[in-house]
Design a protein around this motif. Sequence first.
Motif, PDB file in Angstrom:
ATOM      1  N   SER A 184     -18.097  -5.974  52.477  1.00  0.00           N
ATOM      2  CA  SER A 184     -18.114  -3.984  53.186  1.00  0.00           C
ATOM      3  C   SER A 184     -18.933  -3.440  53.000  1.00  0.00           C
ATOM      4  O   SER A 184     -19.251  -1.790  53.145  1.00  0.00           O
TER       5      SER A 184
ATOM      6  N   PRO B  96     -18.391  -3.379  64.150  1.00  0.00           N
ATOM      7  CA  PRO B  96     -18.562  -4.860  65.141  1.00  0.00           C
ATOM      8  C   PRO B  96     -17.708  -5.415  64.500  1.00  0.00           C
ATOM      9  O   PRO B  96     -16.771  -6.445  64.449  1.00  0.00           O
TER      10      PRO B  96
ATOM     11  N   LEU C  59     -19.982   3.469  60.322  1.00  0.00           N
ATOM     12  CA  LEU C  59     -20.397   2.909  61.851  1.00  0.00           C
ATOM     13  C   LEU C  59     -21.501   1.749  61.368  1.00  0.00           C
ATOM     14  O   LEU C  59     -20.925   0.367  62.691  1.00  0.00           O
ATOM     15  N   ASP C  60     -21.831   1.425  60.760  1.00  0.00           N
ATOM     16  CA  ASP C  60     -22.105   0.187  60.344  1.00  0.00           C
ATOM     17  C   ASP C  60     -21.223  -0.666  60.125  1.00  0.00           C
ATOM     18  O   ASP C  60     -21.444  -2.492  60.809  1.00  0.00           O
ATOM     19  N   CYS C  61     -19.797  -1.113  60.276  1.00  0.00           N
ATOM     20  CA  CYS C  61     -18.800  -1.923  60.031  1.00  0.00           C
ATOM     21  C   CYS C  61     -17.855  -1.902  61.149  1.00  0.00           C
ATOM     22  O   CYS C  61     -16.832  -2.821  61.497  1.00  0.00           O
TER      23      CYS C  61
ATOM     24  N   HIS D  74     -15.434  -0.430  56.197  1.00  0.00           N
ATOM     25  CA  HIS D  74     -16.404  -0.591  55.791  1.00  0.00           C
ATOM     26  C   HIS D  74     -15.744  -0.154  54.110  1.00  0.00           C
ATOM     27  O   HIS D  74     -15.988  -0.872  53.311  1.00  0.00           O
TER      28      HIS D  74
ATOM     29  N   ARG E 110     -21.713   0.231  53.175  1.00  0.00           N
ATOM     30  CA  ARG E 110     -22.469  -0.039  54.223  1.00  0.00           C
ATOM     31  C   ARG E 110     -21.444   0.686  55.167  1.00  0.00           C
ATOM     32  O   ARG E 110     -20.062   1.321  54.449  1.00  0.00           O
ATOM     33  N   SER E 111     -21.657   1.409  55.841  1.00  0.00           N
ATOM     34  CA  SER E 111     -21.132   3.167  56.308  1.00  0.00           C
ATOM     35  C   SER E 111     -19.848   1.964  57.484  1.00  0.00           C
ATOM     36  O   SER E 111     -20.066   1.834  57.868  1.00  0.00           O
TER      37      SER E 111
ATOM     38  N   GLU F 107     -14.368   9.671  63.407  1.00  0.00           N
ATOM     39  CA  GLU F 107     -14.559   8.074  62.897  1.00  0.00           C
ATOM     40  C   GLU F 107     -13.698   7.249  63.669  1.00  0.00           C
ATOM     41  O   GLU F 107     -13.873   6.150  64.064  1.00  0.00           O
TER      42      GLU F 107
END
Length: 399
Positions: A54, A64, A60-62, A49, A57-58, A135
């Motif tokens: 990125s 992938p 977790l969203d990053c 992130h 963005r959070s 995390e």
Amino acid sequence: MTVVHPISRAWITTGETGAQNYDEFADDAEITTIIEANPRSALAVEMPHRAPDSLGRSFLDCLPAAARRLGEARADGSYTPAEQVAVLYRITEPASDAAAYGLFVMVDTDQISTSADEPGLVIRNEDVFIAKVRERVALAEAVGHLLSPVLLLQTGRGDELHAALAAAVDAAGAPAATDLDQAGRTHAIWPVGPGELQQRLCALAGGGELVVADGNHRSLAAQTGGLSRFLAVVTTPASVAIQPYNRLVSELTLSPDETLAGLRDAGATVTALDGAPTVPASGGEVRLYLAGRGYQVTLPAAGGDRVDNLDHALVERVLLRGVLGLDPGDKRITYVGGDYPASWLTGEVDAGRAELAVLIAPVTVDDFVAVNLARQKLPRKSTWFTPKARGGLVLAEIG
């Protein structure tokens, strides 16, 4: 039987992926700058992130994107695979013959002990921030690899291990890879395959109690994530030193005068300093910088044991919780390791990016050892060991 094992499936850097560990930064913008300058840095995977593309963005969203970056790094030759290896590790200081030694290995997670009544040869000694642990668990599950090692101090056979690692490095020839860190230190690695040398080094590395010197969150993440083993560098007492671990508060809950008055009301002695403060040379006092002035502060002793009266514990109890009403995990508190000098912290206050700098003497080795042998916990972010093991040099594939 040793608790230390070779890495079943390792990925060894071929260069350019080495990085400071994700939690060594006082300013997240530094992470973005490093990734922008070197997209192959392991930080692009560990802190996805913070990558330039990125931001906003959070975490977790990053994830992938983190998995994709690691897959690309394996495919483009940034890492080379190795089976059943331990990895010799040497860190040399710039313009000096001084060297630190370690061994990349896997360590049994069920050996982690956090209290006197919990058996185990791996002693974890600090409280942690559970959000950071979550995390690390999510990252490991997303990318299927461990990128940053837990730094473990071998307390039982440290001298023997140090001599054996130094001799093995001397006989190993050219390193498989080298990496230069931000302080000018050279990090070099040599894989050691199955055989007598590997067995002997693993036995020495696991030959006594192992204390977590760096990586409390990573070790707990291995437990929380259900991993049977975690990636570690086992090092020696002769290889490390403890530096200060200071604090910045970005926003005070009281005015500067009210903060100082609150400390006095709590029983602290507060004395104005001439000029900007430096880090205290020894424990028993802390130094503050706020509103352009420096202060020497002696905090009131607690009624408990040695841990309760460490400077870090008194700062947490009297100043942060008592006077300012801040939980240690509050986002307004930044924990700043010894790589940042006192002038950097006071400069952050002068620049308006923080309102308070708290300078704390390093925990002594005697206190560190005594706390660990008693299976007690140090306050969060109390010990900044140097030199630190570099992330992204040796990866352990999991699953």
